[in-house]
Design a protein around this motif. Structure first.
Motif, PDB file in Angstrom:
ATOM      1  N   TYR A 127     -22.302  -2.254   3.462  1.00  0.00           N
ATOM      2  CA  TYR A 127     -22.891  -1.691   2.380  1.00  0.00           C
ATOM      3  C   TYR A 127     -22.017  -1.667   1.218  1.00  0.00           C
ATOM      4  O   TYR A 127     -22.668  -2.072  -0.120  1.00  0.00           O
ATOM      5  N   ARG A 128     -20.793  -1.620   1.145  1.00  0.00           N
ATOM      6  CA  ARG A 128     -19.914  -1.678  -0.066  1.00  0.00           C
ATOM      7  C   ARG A 128     -19.870  -3.056  -0.551  1.00  0.00           C
ATOM      8  O   ARG A 128     -19.998  -3.413  -1.821  1.00  0.00           O
TER       9      ARG A 128
ATOM     10  N   SER B 137     -23.477  -4.406  -1.923  1.00  0.00           N
ATOM     11  CA  SER B 137     -23.763  -3.563  -3.172  1.00  0.00           C
ATOM     12  C   SER B 137     -22.990  -3.985  -4.484  1.00  0.00           C
ATOM     13  O   SER B 137     -23.273  -4.118  -5.523  1.00  0.00           O
ATOM     14  N   GLU B 138     -21.823  -4.517  -4.189  1.00  0.00           N
ATOM     15  CA  GLU B 138     -20.442  -5.123  -4.951  1.00  0.00           C
ATOM     16  C   GLU B 138     -20.897  -6.496  -5.464  1.00  0.00           C
ATOM     17  O   GLU B 138     -20.866  -7.032  -6.620  1.00  0.00           O
ATOM     18  N   ARG B 139     -21.137  -7.319  -4.543  1.00  0.00           N
ATOM     19  CA  ARG B 139     -21.122  -8.722  -4.756  1.00  0.00           C
ATOM     20  C   ARG B 139     -22.590  -9.300  -4.641  1.00  0.00           C
ATOM     21  O   ARG B 139     -22.800 -10.465  -4.937  1.00  0.00           O
TER      22      ARG B 139
ATOM     23  N   THR C 291     -21.824 -12.171  -0.133  1.00  0.00           N
ATOM     24  CA  THR C 291     -21.225 -11.320   1.094  1.00  0.00           C
ATOM     25  C   THR C 291     -21.202 -12.472   2.141  1.00  0.00           C
ATOM     26  O   THR C 291     -22.155 -13.018   2.575  1.00  0.00           O
TER      27      THR C 291
ATOM     28  N   THR D 134     -25.755   7.223  -8.209  1.00  0.00           N
ATOM     29  CA  THR D 134     -25.510   6.117  -6.975  1.00  0.00           C
ATOM     30  C   THR D 134     -26.263   4.911  -7.329  1.00  0.00           C
ATOM     31  O   THR D 134     -27.366   4.607  -6.573  1.00  0.00           O
TER      32      THR D 134
ATOM     33  N   GLU E 133     -25.365   1.864  -6.616  1.00  0.00           N
ATOM     34  CA  GLU E 133     -25.066   0.907  -5.807  1.00  0.00           C
ATOM     35  C   GLU E 133     -26.118   0.806  -4.752  1.00  0.00           C
ATOM     36  O   GLU E 133     -26.608  -0.215  -4.010  1.00  0.00           O
ATOM     37  N   GLN E 134     -26.832   1.986  -4.682  1.00  0.00           N
ATOM     38  CA  GLN E 134     -27.890   1.983  -3.360  1.00  0.00           C
ATOM     39  C   GLN E 134     -29.301   1.280  -4.063  1.00  0.00           C
ATOM     40  O   GLN E 134     -29.917   0.585  -3.083  1.00  0.00           O
TER      41      GLN E 134
ATOM     42  N   ARG F 235     -28.981  -1.180  -5.977  1.00  0.00           N
ATOM     43  CA  ARG F 235     -28.577  -2.894  -5.795  1.00  0.00           C
ATOM     44  C   ARG F 235     -28.644  -3.105  -4.306  1.00  0.00           C
ATOM     45  O   ARG F 235     -29.296  -4.221  -4.022  1.00  0.00           O
ATOM     46  N   VAL F 236     -28.395  -2.371  -3.181  1.00  0.00           N
ATOM     47  CA  VAL F 236     -28.741  -2.867  -1.905  1.00  0.00           C
ATOM     48  C   VAL F 236     -30.274  -2.930  -1.630  1.00  0.00           C
ATOM     49  O   VAL F 236     -30.850  -3.789  -1.127  1.00  0.00           O
TER      50      VAL F 236
ATOM     51  N   LEU G 140     -29.508  -1.832 -14.315  1.00  0.00           N
ATOM     52  CA  LEU G 140     -28.315  -2.690 -13.473  1.00  0.00           C
ATOM     53  C   LEU G 140     -28.280  -4.040 -14.253  1.00  0.00           C
ATOM     54  O   LEU G 140     -27.031  -4.603 -14.367  1.00  0.00           O
TER      55      LEU G 140
END
Length: 239
Positions: A28-29, A32-34, A39, A108, A110-111, A113-114, A181
């Protein structure tokens, strides 16, 4: 702990009890970041602090791992929305749901982005498309349950209109968060507030109040009721 995929080889080292959950959290981390393309299985295993072979042991492939990541994020979202629906008084549920959604947008990102990486996986991988569609349907059903509770009371089953409202809200929230985003100067908060007001007012709800009671249909013609005619006084008879 979930059992490993059938046909996979047991790794040389004994898996740790929480290795699968740690891989999902790490996935998840990293995702969401890359993003999906950047990934790698190696990076996720490193982030989780486990042997790289455990990724293939539990999931079989990078795509299966990321699909598990998306499913975990979906389940967390659905559980929180269900808890909000169960713990919030009916007359406050509509306003509370929008406030919760706005909080997710702000705190949040990042959620989302996922979520968008999940969309891309479904579009580019035909084998994953049915699983992605099923996840979207599950989220839509949970949102529709909340809409039905607002419109018709606690425990109400969603009607077609509830699903339509759910689709509108989801589409707008996805669009606003994606815009933010891609362009951090765009502030989705005022637009989200407008969306909230439009949806609530369409149901006669303002400031968290209950929907206005619908007036019964009147079949009689509107207008003033004619007053009874007064008879003119009779003239006296001549003798």
């Amino acid at each position: 702990m979930a059992r490993p995929r059938s046909g996979t080889k047991t790794p040389a080292s004994t898996p740790e009890p929480d290795a699968r959950e740690r891989l999902i959290a790490a996935g998840y981390r990293v995702l969401s970041e890359r993003g999906y393309d950047a990934t790698t299985v190696k990076e996720v295993a490193k982030e989780a602090g486990v042997n790289q072979g455990l990724v293939h042991y539990y999931f079989g492939s990078k795509d299966a791992l990321l699909l598990a990541v998306a499913k975990a994020a979906r389940q967390k979202y659905m559980d929180e929305l269900k808890r909000l629906r169960e713990e919030t008084p009916h007359e406050q549920l509509a306003a509370a749901s929008f406030a919760w959604g706005e909080k997710l947008l702000k705190e949040t990102p990042e959620q989302f982005r996922v979520r968008y990486e999940l969309f891309a996986m479904g579009l580019h991988n035909k084998e994953l498309k049915p699983a992605v569609a099923e996840m979207l349907q599950c989220v839509g059903e949970e949102v529709a349950l909340t809409v039905a509770a607002v419109r018709n009371g606690e425990g109400a089953k969603p009607e077609p209109l509830d699903h339509h409202y759910a689709a509108i809200v989801k589409a707008c929230v996805d669009g606003l968060s994606l815009h933010h985003l891609l362009d951090e100067s765009f502030d989705p908060a005022p637009v989200y507030a407008l969306l909230s007001r439009i949806v609530l007012e369409s149901q006669g709800i303002t400031s968290g109040k209950k929907p206005a009671a619908r007036k019964p249909k009147v079949h009689a013609r509107r207008g003033r009721v004619p007053s009874p005619r007064r008879r003119a006084p009779r003239a006296p008879r001549s003798r």
